[in-house]
Design a protein around this motif. Structure first.
Motif, PDB file in Angstrom:
ATOM      1  N   ALA A   1      28.988  37.603  45.502  1.00 19.90           N
ATOM      2  CA  ALA A   1      27.745  37.598  44.733  1.00 19.90           C
ATOM      3  C   ALA A   1      26.586  38.049  45.602  1.00 19.90           C
ATOM      4  O   ALA A   1      25.810  37.227  46.046  1.00 19.90           O
ATOM      5  N   PRO A   2      26.425  39.353  45.803  1.00 22.03           N
ATOM      6  CA  PRO A   2      27.272  40.471  45.390  1.00 22.03           C
ATOM      7  C   PRO A   2      28.210  40.869  46.537  1.00 22.03           C
ATOM      8  O   PRO A   2      28.114  40.342  47.628  1.00 22.03           O
ATOM      9  N   CYS A   3      29.084  41.867  46.237  1.00 17.67           N
ATOM     10  CA  CYS A   3      30.013  42.327  47.288  1.00 17.67           C
ATOM     11  C   CYS A   3      29.335  43.408  48.130  1.00 17.67           C
ATOM     12  O   CYS A   3      28.459  44.137  47.643  1.00 17.67           O
ATOM     13  N   TRP A   4      29.755  43.497  49.368  1.00 20.53           N
ATOM     14  CA  TRP A   4      29.165  44.463  50.307  1.00 20.53           C
ATOM     15  C   TRP A   4      29.475  45.922  49.946  1.00 20.53           C
ATOM     16  O   TRP A   4      28.585  46.794  50.014  1.00 20.53           O
ATOM     17  N   PRO A   5      30.716  46.253  49.486  1.00 17.67           N
ATOM     18  CA  PRO A   5      30.975  47.677  49.225  1.00 17.67           C
ATOM     19  C   PRO A   5      30.136  48.272  48.097  1.00 17.67           C
ATOM     20  O   PRO A   5      29.766  49.436  48.165  1.00 17.67           O
ATOM     21  N   TYR A   6      29.853  47.502  47.041  1.00 17.16           N
ATOM     22  CA  TYR A   6      29.217  48.109  45.865  1.00 17.16           C
ATOM     23  C   TYR A   6      27.935  47.418  45.388  1.00 17.16           C
ATOM     24  O   TYR A   6      27.323  47.872  44.420  1.00 17.16           O
ATOM     25  N   GLY A   7      27.575  46.282  45.983  1.00 13.49           N
ATOM     26  CA  GLY A   7      26.375  45.571  45.527  1.00 13.49           C
ATOM     27  C   GLY A   7      26.522  44.967  44.138  1.00 13.49           C
ATOM     28  O   GLY A   7      25.533  44.754  43.441  1.00 13.49           O
ATOM     29  N   LEU A   8      27.761  44.694  43.735  1.00 15.27           N
ATOM     30  CA  LEU A   8      28.010  44.161  42.383  1.00 15.27           C
ATOM     31  C   LEU A   8      28.459  42.704  42.448  1.00 15.27           C
ATOM     32  O   LEU A   8      29.181  42.314  43.376  1.00 15.27           O
ATOM     33  N   TYR A   9      28.050  41.919  41.454  1.00 13.62           N
ATOM     34  CA  TYR A   9      28.503  40.522  41.352  1.00 13.62           C
ATOM     35  C   TYR A   9      29.850  40.494  40.635  1.00 13.62           C
ATOM     36  O   TYR A   9      30.013  41.158  39.602  1.00 13.62           O
ATOM     37  N   ASP A  10      30.766  39.714  41.184  1.00 14.43           N
ATOM     38  CA  ASP A  10      32.005  39.453  40.436  1.00 14.43           C
ATOM     39  C   ASP A  10      31.702  38.442  39.336  1.00 14.43           C
ATOM     40  O   ASP A  10      30.667  37.761  39.364  1.00 14.43           O
ATOM     41  N   ASP A  11      32.626  38.331  38.405  1.00 11.85           N
ATOM     42  CA  ASP A  11      32.462  37.377  37.294  1.00 11.85           C
ATOM     43  C   ASP A  11      32.799  35.977  37.824  1.00 11.85           C
ATOM     44  O   ASP A  11      33.944  35.520  37.750  1.00 11.85           O
ATOM     45  N   ILE A  12      31.772  35.317  38.376  1.00  7.19           N
ATOM     46  CA  ILE A  12      31.989  34.021  39.023  1.00  7.19           C
ATOM     47  C   ILE A  12      32.418  32.973  37.985  1.00  7.19           C
ATOM     48  O   ILE A  12      33.302  32.145  38.256  1.00  7.19           O
ATOM     49  N   GLU A  13      31.830  33.036  36.788  1.00  9.25           N
ATOM     50  CA  GLU A  13      32.204  32.044  35.764  1.00  9.25           C
ATOM     51  C   GLU A  13      33.676  32.203  35.373  1.00  9.25           C
ATOM     52  O   GLU A  13      34.401  31.219  35.249  1.00  9.25           O
ATOM     53  N   GLY A  14      34.092  33.463  35.210  1.00  9.14           N
ATOM     54  CA  GLY A  14      35.497  33.724  34.839  1.00  9.14           C
ATOM     55  C   GLY A  14      36.442  33.252  35.924  1.00  9.14           C
ATOM     56  O   GLY A  14      37.457  32.589  35.653  1.00  9.14           O
ATOM     57  N   LEU A  15      36.109  33.558  37.170  1.00  7.24           N
ATOM     58  CA  LEU A  15      36.989  33.176  38.281  1.00  7.24           C
ATOM     59  C   LEU A  15      37.032  31.658  38.452  1.00  7.24           C
ATOM     60  O   LEU A  15      38.091  31.079  38.722  1.00  7.24           O
ATOM     61  N   ALA A  16      35.863  31.016  38.290  1.00  8.62           N
ATOM     62  CA  ALA A  16      35.825  29.558  38.461  1.00  8.62           C
ATOM     63  C   ALA A  16      36.633  28.874  37.357  1.00  8.62           C
ATOM     64  O   ALA A  16      37.297  27.853  37.603  1.00  8.62           O
ATOM     65  N   ALA A  17      36.606  29.447  36.150  1.00 13.61           N
ATOM     66  CA  ALA A  17      37.399  28.864  35.052  1.00 13.61           C
ATOM     67  C   ALA A  17      38.892  28.979  35.380  1.00 13.61           C
ATOM     68  O   ALA A  17      39.670  28.047  35.159  1.00 13.61           O
ATOM     69  N   VAL A  18      39.275  30.124  35.943  1.00 10.84           N
ATOM     70  CA  VAL A  18      40.681  30.310  36.337  1.00 10.84           C
ATOM     71  C   VAL A  18      41.048  29.288  37.417  1.00 10.84           C
ATOM     72  O   VAL A  18      42.115  28.648  37.372  1.00 10.84           O
ATOM     73  N   ALA A  19      40.142  29.118  38.384  1.00 20.88           N
ATOM     74  CA  ALA A  19      40.416  28.165  39.478  1.00 20.88           C
ATOM     75  C   ALA A  19      40.591  26.753  38.927  1.00 20.88           C
ATOM     76  O   ALA A  19      41.522  26.031  39.319  1.00 20.88           O
ATOM     77  N   GLU A  20      39.725  26.381  37.995  1.00 22.28           N
ATOM     78  CA  GLU A  20      39.831  25.025  37.424  1.00 22.28           C
ATOM     79  C   GLU A  20      41.140  24.858  36.663  1.00 22.28           C
ATOM     80  O   GLU A  20      41.809  23.844  36.768  1.00 22.28           O
ATOM     81  N   CYS A  21      41.481  25.902  35.920  1.00 22.88           N
ATOM     82  CA  CYS A  21      42.697  25.836  35.113  1.00 22.88           C
ATOM     83  C   CYS A  21      43.945  25.669  35.998  1.00 22.88           C
ATOM     84  O   CYS A  21      44.863  24.940  35.656  1.00 22.88           O
TER      85      CYS A  21
END
Ligand code: PLP
Length: 427
Positions: A192-212
């Motif tokens: 949030a964000p990544c160094w190569p592209y300056g883009l944020y990953d979908d943190i909410e989506g990833l965190a939901a996967v992690a919780e699941c």
């Protein structure tokens, strides 16, 4: 070995270590020479190159003075130095306030983004070893774009690393990352964000996967952590990136980037004591009794901590918001200038860095070399070929010089007047 060819082993015609000591004047003159070589090269960006040509030079100057004042104090023995101890506690407290972290979070100071990431993966690993002591091949799942230091840590430790290809939008492909999870996976992360592209990953989506899946979720906000809260306070919205998202257990955020502190200094924050405890380690199996440290390193200087304290107090919330606004203005100025050059196109990045593509088939290193020849600096990206600049709160002079040089170099590369051979001495 990096992508620029300069050798770290130049030929010497004399021995360097003097048989008897030099005078203070001679020593300082030697250092002045190194400094002059550096600043001759730098017309750049505070994050990559230091703190030159920032639009807030007072903050940079105060950071340097504070660093010098505490440079000899050892953070390892801060308990023996009540002033240093108090200062570091105040810095941690201000980090919580600046980043808007909820009560109960635990902040650790580290030597930089890499160390924060190492500590986050390690805490997750220790937790997993306790949860699943029989797992043979612990592994982590991350987007392809996560910082290279994650690969380094996995190389050092033997943890299996799965870098998952990105989606078509160059962000983490959440579904593909979920498919990559196995019973051995203990950690996933997004940037949030990544160094190569300056883009944020979908943190909410990833965190939901992690919780699941009941695994650790880390947000690498090393780059944007100290910029995002002030961009938001300046009235701009950003994708979710912090503990407001359930399931996020730890966040890395570098003070030596948009905290404007001297290097090396970063922070790693755990959502609660529950997760922080897995970071804690005390060695007692040696002659000198209990030995524990803030992060991975042992002795570290209190100078960078003092610089963080000083800049935080000097700028206050108002100052950080002003610099955040300045970053957005600088970015806009870059985008307009760069996009006006025939064949060159900026990507729409979420925050920083700003990346752009040169005309199809043009060698980015010919362009970068042509820029270096004009003493204007930028960095390469490889997949796809991109040129990158950090969105720092620099002066208009820096932006105009960059855009002017790019506008000159691109047509010269197109005509063949600037080539990879002609610029090789500058790379
Ligand atoms: C997103 C991100 N994570 C981690 C790092 C590593 O930080 P450091 O160079 O302070 O170790 C960087 C460095 O640029 C970064 O941009």
């Amino acid at each position: 070995m990096g992508y620029f060819g300069a050798s770290e082993d130049p030929k010497f015609d004399t021995d360097l270590f003097p048989p008897t000591g030099l005078t203070e004047e001679e020593v300082m003159a030697g250092l002045d020479e190194f400094e002059a070589r550096d600043s001759e090269k730098i017309v750049g960006h505070s994050i990559v190159y230091g703190v030159q040509l920032m639009s807030h030079m007072d903050a940079a100057r105060i950071a340097k003075l504070a660093n010098m004042k505490f440079v000899r104090n050892n953070m390892l023995y801060k308990e023996l130095q009540p002033g240093t101890l108090r200062m570091s506690v105040e810095v941690k407290r201000m980090i919580k306030e600046m980043l808007g972290h909820p009560d109960g979070v635990r902040v650790r100071l580290t030597s930089g983004g890499s160390e924060s990431l190492y500590c986050a993966i390690n805490a997750a690993y220790q937790w997993f070893r306790q949860e699943k002591p029989r797992s043979r091949e612990p592994e982590i799942v991350v987007p392809y774009s996560i910082h290279g230091s994650v690969s380094k840590w996995c190389h050092y430790t033997g943890i299996k690393l799965k870098r998952v290809p990105l989606g078509g939008d160059y962000r983490a492909d959440v579904a593909a990352m979920e498919r990559a999870i196995t019973k051995n996976t203990f950690f996933i992360a997004g940037s949030a964000p990544c160094w190569p592209y300056g883009l944020y990953d979908d943190i909410e989506g990833l965190a939901a996967v992690a919780e699941c899946h009941g695994i650790w979720m880390h947000v690498d906000a090393c780059l944007g952590g100290f910029l995002a809260p002030f961009i938001e306070k300046a009235g701009h919205s950003l994708p979710a990136w912090d503990f407001r998202t359930p399931g996020v257990r730890s966040i890395s955020a570098d003070l030596h980037k948009y905290g404007y502190a001297c290097k090396p200094l970063s922070s790693l924050t755990f959502r609660s004591e529950e997760w922080d405890q897995y970071h804690e380690f005390t060695a007692s199996d040696w002659p000198d009794g209990p030995y524990s440290t803030e992060a991975i390193c042992g002795s570290t200087s209190a100078g960078p901590v003092a610089s963080a304290w000083a800049v935080m107090k000097f700028l206050g919330e108002e100052g950080y918001i002003k610099l955040a606004r300045r970053c957005l203005d600088v970015k806009q100025r870059y985008v307009e200038g760069i996009n006006s050059i025939d064949g060159v196109r900026c990507w729409e990045t979420d925050l920083t860095p700003l990346v752009f593509q040169v005309p199809e088939g043009m060698d980015i290193f010919a362009v970068i070399g042509g820029m270096f020849e004009r003493r204007v600096y930028c960095l390469p990206g490889f997949q796809p070929p991109l040129i990158k600049i950090v969105v720092d709160p620099v002066t208009d002079e820096v932006v105009d010089r960059f855009v002017g040089a790019l506008g000159e170099v691109v047509p010269l590369v197109r005509k063949g007047d600037v080539t990879i051979e002609s610029v090789r001495p500058y790379l």
